[in-house]
Design a protein around this motif. Structure first.
Motif, mmCIF file in Angstrom:
data_model
loop_
_atom_site.group_PDB
_atom_site.id
_atom_site.type_symbol
_atom_site.label_atom_id
_atom_site.label_comp_id
_atom_site.label_asym_id
_atom_site.label_seq_id
_atom_site.Cartn_x
_atom_site.Cartn_y
_atom_site.Cartn_z
ATOM 1 N N PRO A 198 0.834 -1.201 0.000
ATOM 2 C CA PRO A 198 0.000 0.000 0.000
ATOM 3 C C PRO A 198 0.877 1.265 0.000
ATOM 4 C CG PRO A 198 0.097 -0.950 2.200
ATOM 5 C CD PRO A 198 0.852 -1.862 1.302
ATOM 6 N N SER A 211 2.106 -0.691 -6.569
ATOM 7 C CA SER A 211 0.895 -0.547 -5.759
ATOM 8 C C SER A 211 -0.325 -0.417 -6.654
ATOM 9 C CB SER A 211 1.041 0.700 -4.870
ATOM 10 O OG SER A 211 0.066 0.686 -3.866
ATOM 11 N N ARG A 252 -4.824 -1.486 -6.564
ATOM 12 C CA ARG A 252 -5.933 -2.204 -5.895
ATOM 13 C C ARG A 252 -6.017 -3.640 -6.391
ATOM 14 N NH1 ARG A 252 -9.157 2.152 -3.736
ATOM 15 N NH2 ARG A 252 -10.727 0.748 -2.904
ATOM 16 N N ALA A 273 -4.617 -6.382 -4.101
ATOM 17 C CA ALA A 273 -5.139 -6.649 -2.752
ATOM 18 C C ALA A 273 -5.452 -8.131 -2.579
ATOM 19 C CB ALA A 273 -6.392 -5.824 -2.508
ATOM 20 N N GLY A 314 -3.470 -10.350 -7.180
ATOM 21 C CA GLY A 314 -4.382 -10.132 -6.057
ATOM 22 C C GLY A 314 -5.120 -11.400 -5.645
#
Lengths: 340, 260
Positions: free
Chosen positions: B63, B85, B87, B90, B216
């Motif tokens: 993050p 980084s 999303r 994640a 992710g």
């Protein structure tokens, strides 16, 4: 980089495999422990338990049958005599893709952790490191893998729902090895590995034995560890004496290793080894969280420390508040006396 | 010599606890640090650069606050740093993390050597280093306690359970290091000033050519289904008395329990 997208089709994957780690041709205890636990899991899954053994032509499969395996898959090749990442990964990947086990368990040793991490990417499956608990979800029939994280402050249960095999490395000494009474027929399946030149880039030049290691810490039933509280390097002699009187191994705190009192092979804790013996005797060890992370799996913990507030007493089964330099020699005498 | 080092920002694990009622991690007030083994990897890279010349590039996936970890490596002397980084990252497990880091290394560094810590102290898996090596199809050497580079190959001493093993590996390779390999340097004042002023480059999945269908949580074969506090051992019995008394009492108890 090739993309490894498709989850392996599940219904074809059956049976539990255990990696029979060998060193110098000797199958390691952890393999027998995992076979014994695999038999428990196999009852819920109604499946076979197999061992997979890599080595040279002289490798002995017989000991594995004493632990009730249904099959032993053997890959024998001169280049598989000693563990090397690449030829072991390629051979096991071929074997897994040929025979399709549903679950693959590997001891969480330096060899097992080096191997499993690479193999999991090669064969496109999930991998859970350093497990201390295994179970089968009774409904979904998948493997629940429980492991400590955050230095042992947290436990996590992990599954690999869609990828096969479900792979885990498992800590030595977590499960008991149980020999079976009546051996089954020795069903050995030979696999002929093809070792390519590109898998032989890494060469072992030398193995340096540490003469101070008399008993392997991770295999030991009893460990006697020394910390700063033993005051001087020369007092490791009494730690060794107590360990040898009890037939155990010598451990050490990080502080003593950093101080150069003893070699790193003895270090227990987060930056050293994780151990789970029947008995752990901590002599002059304060018990920082990093040390506790490496030894709180021990069945019985004895702590000897001058400081009554030392955190080691919080995990100790038996605590003695006192000076190691007095208690330990008295303990050695007592143990010797009882042994006569 | 071009060296890439992968680091991870981790919570100081000694401080992490579980809320026993909700069974969730209590992260508030827990300081973040550079994973200690990764600090050793950075230190080793800097020493190799001092000896052989070249460049040290630090890469982390995390993050935005992981910038702080990168700044610490600039202060130590790293040449270039990148935060990867997105999303889309994640929920990555070690499979997806090693894929993403391999993409970033391939895109950003003409690497001769990739260094990682042997494991991160939060997950303790030791799986990402070998994973990167596999994605890049190069050799791996784990648990290194000594590295000597000689042209296009390295001699590496590995710290194993009972022995040390010396291997020779052609470069490029991934080498993971243990704590005993070196003592990480304290950043200089000049280094700290440089770190303070540094602009950290942040790259997305697209920037490093990572296929977002396998990053992710989507790309991760494993799922954490439960976290819980370990069973509390609780303080046991304190044995009191003279040296002879405590020793007798202890041995008797251990014998009764058939331990000795």
């Amino acid at each position: 980089m090739d993309l490894r997208k498709n989850p392996n089709e599940q219904p074809n994957w059956k049976g539990i495999w255990v990696f029979a780690e060998q060193r110098d041709g000797i199958i390691q205890s952890v393999a027998f422990e995992l076979l014994s636990e695999a038999k428990n899991l196999a009852r819920t899954l109604s499946c076979e338990v197999s061992a997979v053994l890599l080595g040279d032509e002289k490798i002995e499969v017989d000991p594995l049958f004493e632990y009730g395996v249904d099959k032993v898959y053997v890959a024998a090749h001169p280049e598989l005599k000693n563990y090397l990442t690449a030829p072991y990964t390629s051979t096991l990947a071929e074997m897994v893709n040929t025979y399709k086990p549903e679950i693959f368990l590997i001891g969480a040793t330096t060899i097992g952790r080096d191997l499993a991490a690479r193999l999991a990417i090669r064969i496109n499956c999930g991998l859970t490191a350093d497990c201390t608990g295994l179970a089968i979800d009774p409904e979904k029939k998948i493997l629940q893998q429980t492991r400590p994280a955050f230095g042992g402050n947290i436990m996590a249960t992990i599954i690999s729902p869609n990828h096969r095999p479900q792979m885990a490395t498992v800590r030595p000494k977590v499960f008991k090895k149980i020999k079976i009474q009546k051996q089954k027929e020795k069903n050995v399946i030979k696999f002929s590995p093809v070792i390519k030149g590109e898998d032989l880039l890494v060469k072992i030049l030398e193995t340096i034995k540490d003469e101070s290691v008399k008993v392997n810490l991770q295999e030991a039933e009893i460990i006697v560890s020394g910390g700063r509280g033993i005051c001087d390097q020369k007092n490791f002699k009494m730690i060794e004496d107590l360990a040898s009187a009890l037939g155990g191994a010598v451990g050490a705190s990080r502080a003593t290793v950093d101080a150069g009192w003893i070699s790193a092979h003895h270090q227990v804790g987060q930056t050293g080894k994780t151990v789970a013996p029947k008995l752990y005797i901590a002599c002059g060890i304060a018990g920082k969280i990093q040390h506790l992370a490496g030894m709180q799996g021990a069945e019985t913990i004895v702590a000897i420390n001058k400081d009554p507030d030392a955190p080691i007493f919080k995990v100790a089964t038996y605590g003695i508040v006192g000076d190691c330099l007095e208690i330990v020699p008295a303990l050695i005498r007592k143990v010797k006396e009882l042994r006569i | 010599m071009e060296i890439a080092v992968c680091i991870k920002q981790v919570p100081d694990t000694a401080e992490v606890r579980i809320n026993p009622e909700t069974n969730t991690l209590i992260r508030e007030g827990v300081p973040s640090i550079v994973n200690p083994f990764d600090e050793n990897a950075v230190e080793e890279a800097l020493r190799l650069r001092e000896k052989h010349g070249g460049k040290v590039t630090i890469i982390t996936m995390g993050p935005p606050q992981a910038i702080e970890a990168l700044k610490q490596t600039i202060a130590m002397g790293a040449d270039e740093v990148y935060l990867i980084s997105d999303r889309a990252f994640a929920g990555s497990d070690t499979w997806a993390t090693s894929y993403t880091l391999a993409c970033a290394i391939k895109k950003l560094v003409a690497y001769d050597l990739i260094l990682c810590g042997k494991q991160a102290i939060d997950g303790d898996t030791a799986q990402v280093g070998p994973g990167i090596a596999e994605w890049l199809s190069i050799p791996q050497v784990t648990f290194a306690v000594k590295i000597e580079v000689d042209g296009k190959k390295a001699k590496v001493e590995r710290l194993l359970e009972e022995v040390n093993e010396i291997v020779e590996v052609p470069l490029p390779a991934v080498i993971t290091v243990v704590k005993q390999i070196n003592e990480p340097r304290i950043p200089s004042l000049k280094g700290m000033l440089k770190a303070k002023k540094a602009e950290i480059k942040t790259l997305s999945a697209q920037d490093v050519d990572a296929d977002q269908t396998i990053t992710g949580l989507k790309g991760s074969p494993t799922r954490v289904v439960k976290i819980f506090a370990p069973p509390v051992k609780g303080g046991g019995e304190i044995i009191e008395g003279s040296t002879d008394e405590v020793v007798s009492s202890l041995t008797q108890k251990l014998r009764e329990r058939k331990i000795i």
